[in-house]
Write a protein that holds these residues in place. Structure first.
Motif, PDB file in Angstrom:
ATOM      1  N   ALA A   1       0.835  -1.210   0.000  1.00 37.14           N
ATOM      2  CA  ALA A   1       0.000   0.000   0.000  1.00 37.14           C
ATOM      3  C   ALA A   1       0.868   1.258   0.000  1.00 37.14           C
ATOM      4  N   GLY A   2       0.572   2.172  -0.891  1.00 39.12           N
ATOM      5  CA  GLY A   2       1.310   3.427  -0.986  1.00 39.12           C
ATOM      6  C   GLY A   2       2.478   3.354  -1.953  1.00 39.12           C
ATOM      7  N   GLU A   3       2.781   2.156  -2.450  1.00 36.76           N
ATOM      8  CA  GLU A   3       3.916   1.982  -3.360  1.00 36.76           C
ATOM      9  C   GLU A   3       3.417   1.755  -4.789  1.00 36.76           C
ATOM     10  N   SER A   4       4.209   2.215  -5.740  1.00 40.61           N
ATOM     11  CA  SER A   4       3.821   2.133  -7.150  1.00 40.61           C
ATOM     12  C   SER A   4       4.956   1.554  -7.979  1.00 40.61           C
ATOM     13  N   PHE A   5       4.595   0.962  -9.102  1.00 41.99           N
ATOM     14  CA  PHE A   5       5.615   0.608 -10.097  1.00 41.99           C
ATOM     15  C   PHE A   5       5.121   1.069 -11.457  1.00 41.99           C
ATOM     16  N   THR A   6       6.080   1.238 -12.354  1.00 38.00           N
ATOM     17  CA  THR A   6       5.744   1.681 -13.704  1.00 38.00           C
ATOM     18  C   THR A   6       6.038   0.561 -14.678  1.00 38.00           C
ATOM     19  N   ALA A   7       5.054   0.238 -15.502  1.00 37.94           N
ATOM     20  CA  ALA A   7       5.240  -0.761 -16.554  1.00 37.94           C
ATOM     21  C   ALA A   7       5.315  -0.001 -17.879  1.00 37.94           C
ATOM     22  N   PRO A   8       6.356  -0.241 -18.668  1.00 38.41           N
ATOM     23  CA  PRO A   8       6.475   0.471 -19.939  1.00 38.41           C
ATOM     24  C   PRO A   8       5.371   0.056 -20.913  1.00 38.41           C
ATOM     25  N   GLY A   9       5.137   0.868 -21.918  1.00 33.32           N
ATOM     26  CA  GLY A   9       4.126   0.550 -22.928  1.00 33.32           C
ATOM     27  C   GLY A   9       4.587  -0.569 -23.846  1.00 33.32           C
ATOM     28  N   ASN A  10       3.627  -1.217 -24.488  1.00 35.73           N
ATOM     29  CA  ASN A  10       3.924  -2.313 -25.421  1.00 35.73           C
ATOM     30  C   ASN A  10       4.878  -3.324 -24.813  1.00 35.73           C
ATOM     31  N   SER A  11       4.597  -3.682 -23.606  1.00 34.11           N
ATOM     32  CA  SER A  11       5.465  -4.589 -22.865  1.00 34.11           C
ATOM     33  C   SER A  11       4.569  -5.503 -22.028  1.00 34.11           C
ATOM     34  N   SER A  12       5.104  -6.026 -20.954  1.00 35.63           N
ATOM     35  CA  SER A  12       4.290  -6.863 -20.071  1.00 35.63           C
ATOM     36  C   SER A  12       4.914  -6.884 -18.685  1.00 35.63           C
ATOM     37  N   PHE A  13       4.149  -7.339 -17.742  1.00 36.89           N
ATOM     38  CA  PHE A  13       4.700  -7.570 -16.400  1.00 36.89           C
ATOM     39  C   PHE A  13       4.007  -8.764 -15.773  1.00 36.89           C
ATOM     40  N   ASP A  14       4.776  -9.476 -14.962  1.00 39.83           N
ATOM     41  CA  ASP A  14       4.237 -10.588 -14.174  1.00 39.83           C
ATOM     42  C   ASP A  14       3.874 -10.032 -12.798  1.00 39.83           C
ATOM     43  N   ILE A  15       2.768 -10.488 -12.279  1.00 40.97           N
ATOM     44  CA  ILE A  15       2.357 -10.047 -10.946  1.00 40.97           C
ATOM     45  C   ILE A  15       1.786 -11.237 -10.194  1.00 40.97           C
ATOM     46  N   ALA A  16       2.185 -11.378  -8.957  1.00 37.50           N
ATOM     47  CA  ALA A  16       1.739 -12.508  -8.139  1.00 37.50           C
ATOM     48  C   ALA A  16       1.369 -11.987  -6.764  1.00 37.50           C
ATOM     49  N   CYS A  17       0.252 -12.472  -6.238  1.00 41.96           N
ATOM     50  CA  CYS A  17      -0.138 -12.047  -4.893  1.00 41.96           C
ATOM     51  C   CYS A  17      -0.801 -13.195  -4.145  1.00 41.96           C
ATOM     52  N   ASP A  18      -0.632 -13.155  -2.836  1.00 41.83           N
ATOM     53  CA  ASP A  18      -1.221 -14.167  -1.948  1.00 41.83           C
ATOM     54  C   ASP A  18      -2.435 -13.614  -1.217  1.00 41.83           C
ATOM     55  N   GLU A  19      -2.646 -12.331  -1.362  1.00 41.04           N
ATOM     56  CA  GLU A  19      -3.792 -11.647  -0.758  1.00 41.04           C
ATOM     57  C   GLU A  19      -4.288 -10.672  -1.818  1.00 41.04           C
ATOM     58  N   PRO A  20      -5.530 -10.198  -1.708  1.00 33.32           N
ATOM     59  CA  PRO A  20      -6.011  -9.254  -2.718  1.00 33.32           C
ATOM     60  C   PRO A  20      -5.090  -8.019  -2.782  1.00 33.32           C
ATOM     61  N   TYR A  21      -4.717  -7.669  -3.991  1.00 31.32           N
ATOM     62  CA  TYR A  21      -3.880  -6.506  -4.264  1.00 31.32           C
ATOM     63  C   TYR A  21      -4.798  -5.444  -4.875  1.00 31.32           C
ATOM     64  N   HIS A  22      -5.079  -4.406  -4.119  1.00 28.36           N
ATOM     65  CA  HIS A  22      -5.984  -3.341  -4.568  1.00 28.36           C
ATOM     66  C   HIS A  22      -5.149  -2.238  -5.204  1.00 28.36           C
ATOM     67  N   TYR A  23      -5.581  -1.764  -6.333  1.00 28.23           N
ATOM     68  CA  TYR A  23      -4.745  -0.799  -7.062  1.00 28.23           C
ATOM     69  C   TYR A  23      -5.545   0.295  -7.739  1.00 28.23           C
ATOM     70  N   VAL A  24      -4.816   1.364  -8.049  1.00 30.76           N
ATOM     71  CA  VAL A  24      -5.281   2.354  -9.020  1.00 30.76           C
ATOM     72  C   VAL A  24      -4.308   2.278 -10.181  1.00 30.76           C
ATOM     73  N   CYS A  25      -4.821   2.164 -11.388  1.00 34.10           N
ATOM     74  CA  CYS A  25      -3.964   2.142 -12.568  1.00 34.10           C
ATOM     75  C   CYS A  25      -4.060   3.495 -13.263  1.00 34.10           C
ATOM     76  N   HIS A  26      -2.887   4.117 -13.422  1.00 30.57           N
ATOM     77  CA  HIS A  26      -2.766   5.404 -14.118  1.00 30.57           C
ATOM     78  C   HIS A  26      -2.178   5.111 -15.492  1.00 30.57           C
ATOM     79  N   PHE A  27      -2.859   5.515 -16.525  1.00 25.68           N
ATOM     80  CA  PHE A  27      -2.416   5.190 -17.885  1.00 25.68           C
ATOM     81  C   PHE A  27      -1.615   6.331 -18.501  1.00 25.68           C
ATOM     82  N   GLY A  28      -0.791   5.966 -19.475  1.00 21.32           N
ATOM     83  CA  GLY A  28      -0.121   6.965 -20.326  1.00 21.32           C
ATOM     84  C   GLY A  28       1.154   7.371 -19.744  1.00 21.32           C
TER      85      GLY A  28
END
Lengths: 106, 106
Positions: free
Chosen positions: A79-106
């Protein structure tokens, strides 16, 4: 990317976006200036997301391990931490508990 | 209960509400007058929800079969259709596809 627990004076699309058979569910939010974001949750799972435009994923509750395409290391974001995923790419994400997020595009 | 595909000039809580291990996910929406509603989705499953206050469940996409506590019959509700669940009661809901809804409380 404020720490406010809610968005104010926005529009929200009533129908959800459902990905990976519901392992990820989000709702689209439209700010007053037309900017689109999404508020969502990833349920316990290990998924790979493809990006079109770059995305900033801001965790609002829970945590997840993330590996951006081309990187070797997994990093944990809570909570409170962010990561940036580049465009036209991909990322793997794994969680053991619900991961609630806001996604900011562009 | 308008047919608009979105709520405008509202607040939306960033963290999701996750029920039944994620078979139901919603986000809370707060209207300008303080009224709280939720926008959510029920994934393919068969669930029993308990109500505190009465709830009007408005389907915005998909469909579900519903049986209110004390009733014998299941009824199907699709996009644009609503059912009312009394307060301090329960209802069974079953769907084979995501059932997208707006929940109106009180």
């Amino acid at each position: 990317m404020s720490a406010s627990p809610q968005f104010d004076q926005v529009s929200v699309v009533k129908a959800a976006n459902v990905y990976f058979d519901g392992k990820c569910v989000s709702h689209t939010v439209i700010l007053a200036d037309g900017t689109r974001k999404s508020v969502g949750v990833i349920l316990p799972s290990s998924l790979t997301f493809n990006t079109g435009v770059p995305e900033i994923m801001e965790c609002v509750a829970g945590s997840a391990r993330v590996r951006i395409a081309g990187e070797r290391e997994w990093k944990t974001y809570a909570a409170g931490e962010s990561f940036t995923a580049p465009g036209n790419s991909s990322f793997d994400i794994a969680c053991d508990e619900p991961y609630h997020y806001v996604c900011h595009f562009g």
